[in-house]
Design an enzyme around this catalytic site. Structure first.
Site, PDB file in Angstrom:
ATOM      1  N   ASP A   1      -1.907  -0.515   5.986  1.00 36.35           N
ATOM      2  CA  ASP A   1      -2.086   0.123   7.296  1.00 36.35           C
ATOM      3  C   ASP A   1      -3.560   0.381   7.613  1.00 36.35           C
ATOM      4  O   ASP A   1      -3.873   0.916   8.666  1.00 36.35           O
ATOM      5  CB  ASP A   1      -1.340   1.470   7.350  1.00 36.35           C
ATOM      6  CG  ASP A   1      -2.010   2.511   6.484  1.00 36.35           C
ATOM      7  OD1 ASP A   1      -2.409   2.167   5.351  1.00 36.35           O
ATOM      8  OD2 ASP A   1      -2.154   3.658   6.921  1.00 36.35           O
TER       9      ASP A   1
ATOM     10  N   SER B   1      -4.939   5.637  -4.844  1.00 38.94           N
ATOM     11  CA  SER B   1      -4.730   7.074  -5.055  1.00 38.94           C
ATOM     12  C   SER B   1      -4.294   7.401  -6.482  1.00 38.94           C
ATOM     13  O   SER B   1      -3.308   6.867  -6.974  1.00 38.94           O
ATOM     14  CB  SER B   1      -3.678   7.601  -4.080  1.00 38.94           C
ATOM     15  OG  SER B   1      -3.388   8.943  -4.395  1.00 38.94           O
TER      16      SER B   1
ATOM     17  N   GLY C   1      -7.861   4.059   2.148  1.00 34.45           N
ATOM     18  CA  GLY C   1      -8.013   3.050   1.106  1.00 34.45           C
ATOM     19  C   GLY C   1      -9.290   3.227   0.291  1.00 34.45           C
ATOM     20  O   GLY C   1      -9.583   2.451  -0.610  1.00 34.45           O
TER      21      GLY C   1
ATOM     22  N   ARG D   1     -11.378   8.870  -3.715  1.00 32.44           N
ATOM     23  CA  ARG D   1     -11.697  10.276  -3.419  1.00 32.44           C
ATOM     24  C   ARG D   1     -13.202  10.506  -3.357  1.00 32.44           C
ATOM     25  O   ARG D   1     -13.739  11.064  -2.396  1.00 32.44           O
ATOM     26  CB  ARG D   1     -11.059  11.151  -4.502  1.00 32.44           C
ATOM     27  CG  ARG D   1     -10.913  12.595  -4.108  1.00 32.44           C
ATOM     28  CD  ARG D   1     -10.237  13.371  -5.227  1.00 32.44           C
ATOM     29  NE  ARG D   1      -8.988  12.742  -5.657  1.00 32.44           N
ATOM     30  CZ  ARG D   1      -8.373  13.002  -6.800  1.00 32.44           C
ATOM     31  NH1 ARG D   1      -8.875  13.887  -7.644  1.00 32.44           N
ATOM     32  NH2 ARG D   1      -7.252  12.385  -7.133  1.00 32.44           N
TER      33      ARG D   1
ATOM     34  N   ASP E   1      -0.077   5.030   1.018  1.00 35.30           N
ATOM     35  CA  ASP E   1      -0.330   5.955   2.124  1.00 35.30           C
ATOM     36  C   ASP E   1      -0.301   5.212   3.459  1.00 35.30           C
ATOM     37  O   ASP E   1      -1.154   4.363   3.707  1.00 35.30           O
ATOM     38  CB  ASP E   1      -1.713   6.609   1.954  1.00 35.30           C
ATOM     39  CG  ASP E   1      -1.814   7.396   0.658  1.00 35.30           C
ATOM     40  OD1 ASP E   1      -0.862   8.119   0.339  1.00 35.30           O
ATOM     41  OD2 ASP E   1      -2.845   7.280  -0.030  1.00 35.30           O
TER      42      ASP E   1
ATOM     43  N   ASP F   1       0.880  -1.163   0.000  1.00 37.84           N
ATOM     44  CA  ASP F   1       0.000   0.000   0.000  1.00 37.84           C
ATOM     45  C   ASP F   1       0.926   1.223   0.000  1.00 37.84           C
ATOM     46  O   ASP F   1       2.119   1.099   0.312  1.00 37.84           O
ATOM     47  CB  ASP F   1      -0.870  -0.046   1.270  1.00 37.84           C
ATOM     48  CG  ASP F   1      -1.617   1.239   1.513  1.00 37.84           C
ATOM     49  OD1 ASP F   1      -2.218   1.757   0.553  1.00 37.84           O
ATOM     50  OD2 ASP F   1      -1.617   1.726   2.664  1.00 37.84           O
TER      51      ASP F   1
ATOM     52  N   ASN G   1      -2.998  10.020  -7.183  1.00 40.82           N
ATOM     53  CA  ASN G   1      -1.765  10.796  -7.022  1.00 40.82           C
ATOM     54  C   ASN G   1      -0.553   9.906  -6.750  1.00 40.82           C
ATOM     55  O   ASN G   1       0.537  10.430  -6.491  1.00 40.82           O
ATOM     56  CB  ASN G   1      -1.920  11.780  -5.855  1.00 40.82           C
ATOM     57  CG  ASN G   1      -2.936  12.870  -6.165  1.00 40.82           C
ATOM     58  OD1 ASN G   1      -2.750  13.658  -7.081  1.00 40.82           O
ATOM     59  ND2 ASN G   1      -4.035  12.882  -5.429  1.00 40.82           N
TER      60      ASN G   1
HETATM   61  P1  B16 Z   1      -6.565  10.325  -4.255  1.00 35.62           P
HETATM   62  P2  B16 Z   1      -4.089   4.002  -0.567  1.00 35.62           P
HETATM   63  C1  B16 Z   1      -5.865   5.966  -0.717  1.00 35.62           C
HETATM   64  O1  B16 Z   1      -4.599   5.462  -0.947  1.00 35.62           O
HETATM   65  C2  B16 Z   1      -5.934   6.724   0.576  1.00 35.62           C
HETATM   66  O2  B16 Z   1      -5.775   5.836   1.671  1.00 35.62           O
HETATM   67  C3  B16 Z   1      -7.265   7.384   0.705  1.00 35.62           C
HETATM   68  O3  B16 Z   1      -7.319   8.135   1.893  1.00 35.62           O
HETATM   69  C4  B16 Z   1      -7.515   8.290  -0.506  1.00 35.62           C
HETATM   70  O4  B16 Z   1      -8.807   8.864  -0.452  1.00 35.62           O
HETATM   71  C5  B16 Z   1      -7.395   7.447  -1.764  1.00 35.62           C
HETATM   72  O5  B16 Z   1      -6.113   6.858  -1.810  1.00 35.62           O
HETATM   73  C6  B16 Z   1      -7.610   8.245  -3.026  1.00 35.62           C
HETATM   74  O6  B16 Z   1      -6.568   9.161  -3.166  1.00 35.62           O
HETATM   75  O7  B16 Z   1      -7.576  11.310  -3.838  1.00 35.62           O
HETATM   76  O8  B16 Z   1      -5.135  10.824  -4.163  1.00 35.62           O
HETATM   77  O9  B16 Z   1      -6.856   9.688  -5.592  1.00 35.62           O
HETATM   78  O10 B16 Z   1      -4.311   3.848   0.905  1.00 35.62           O
HETATM   79  O11 B16 Z   1      -4.831   2.999  -1.398  1.00 35.62           O
HETATM   80  O12 B16 Z   1      -2.636   4.115  -0.932  1.00 35.62           O
HETATM   81 MG    MG Z   2      -2.792   3.170   3.487  1.00 29.29          MG
END
Ligand code: B16
Ligand code: MG
Length: 223
Positions: free
Chosen positions: A170, A116, A46, A49, A11, A9, A118
């Site tokens: 996490d 994410s 996880g 958005r 974040d 993962d 991003n």
């Molecule tokens: P974004 P992961 C997730 O990443 C985050 O845990 C979650 O809080 C966030 O809303 C999601 O990515 C989308 O992210 O807005 O940047 O596209 O935990 O899967 O690494």
């Molecule tokens: Mg995470």
């Protein structure tokens, strides 16, 4: 059977951008008058958005047009991306760089399973863009974690089967996603349920430990 790959993962495992997501969502929730704290934020980890925004609106008993949802989601993302400007390779969490080096030396592969959009920006800031053998494209995912889709895609992308990997997460939704994919799960942090192994922090991760966990579970299942 031998361990072929580790699936990470992003974040909260590779780096603490989970906190940046928290800050950006908190600012938006405050603006909308929706109560927001660390405990509620756990439910967003996880989660994509738009699904995260839906959970915040639901908590505040708010409804809004699709257009407004897009606008608020974009506003949160602009704030989040701004916070990412401060990210450098020194923000890689303890033990992760060593683990990545060790697994490469041992001929294992690694994939990134982050929902994410991003994720590539974050990897670039951490100077890890070329480290991962496969990065799941969050834009093509149909389902957020806890759906197993992302971890199944990570294995397909690496060309391995789900019983040849260990996944590290996490968030509770992430652990469920790994488990439902049929992959051995490692949880980072406290309060996580159903992980095959839980560690208090990333500094406790080592390839030896992951390999030992894998061998123990595989030998138990083949008895
Ligand atoms: P974004 P992961 C997730 O990443 C985050 O845990 C979650 O809080 C966030 O809303 C999601 O990515 C989308 O992210 O807005 O940047 O596209 O935990 O899967 O690494
Ligand atoms: Mg995470």
């Amino acid at each position: 059977m031998t361990l072929q790959a580790i699936i990470f993962d992003l974040d909260g495992v590779i780096t603490d951008t989970a906190h940046f997501h928290y800050l950006a969502w908190k600012e938006l929730a405050d603006e909308l008058g929706v109560p927001f704290d660390e405990a509620f934020n756990e439910q967003l980890k996880g989660v994509s958005r738009m699904d995260s925004l839906e959970l915040i609106l639901e908590r505040g008993n708010l409804t809004m047009s699709a257009e407004d949802k897009e606008r608020y989601a974009a506003q949160k993302n602009t704030h989040y991306v701004k916070l990412l400007e401060n990210l450098t390779p020194t923000d890689i969490l303890p033990g992760i760089a060593e683990l990545l080096t060790d697994l490469k030396e041992r001929g294992l592969r690694c994939a990134l399973a982050s929902v994410s959009k991003n994720a590539p920006t974050v990897l670039k800031a951490l100077d890890l863009l070329d480290t991962f053998d496969f990065v799941v494209d969050a834009a093509i995912l149909k389902n957020s974690k806890p759906d197993p889709e992302i971890f199944v895609r990570a294995c397909s992308g690496l060309g391995i089967s789900v019983n040849e990997a260990v996944g590290i997460e996490d968030a509770q939704a992430g652990i469920e996603s790994i488990n439902r994919a049929g992959i051995i799960s490692v949880g980072i942090g406290s309060g996580l349920k159903h992980a095959d192994m839980t560690l208090a922090g990333t500094s406790l991760l080592s390839l030896g430990l992951l390999d030992q966990l894998y061998q123990t579970i595989v030998s138990r299942e083949t008895i």
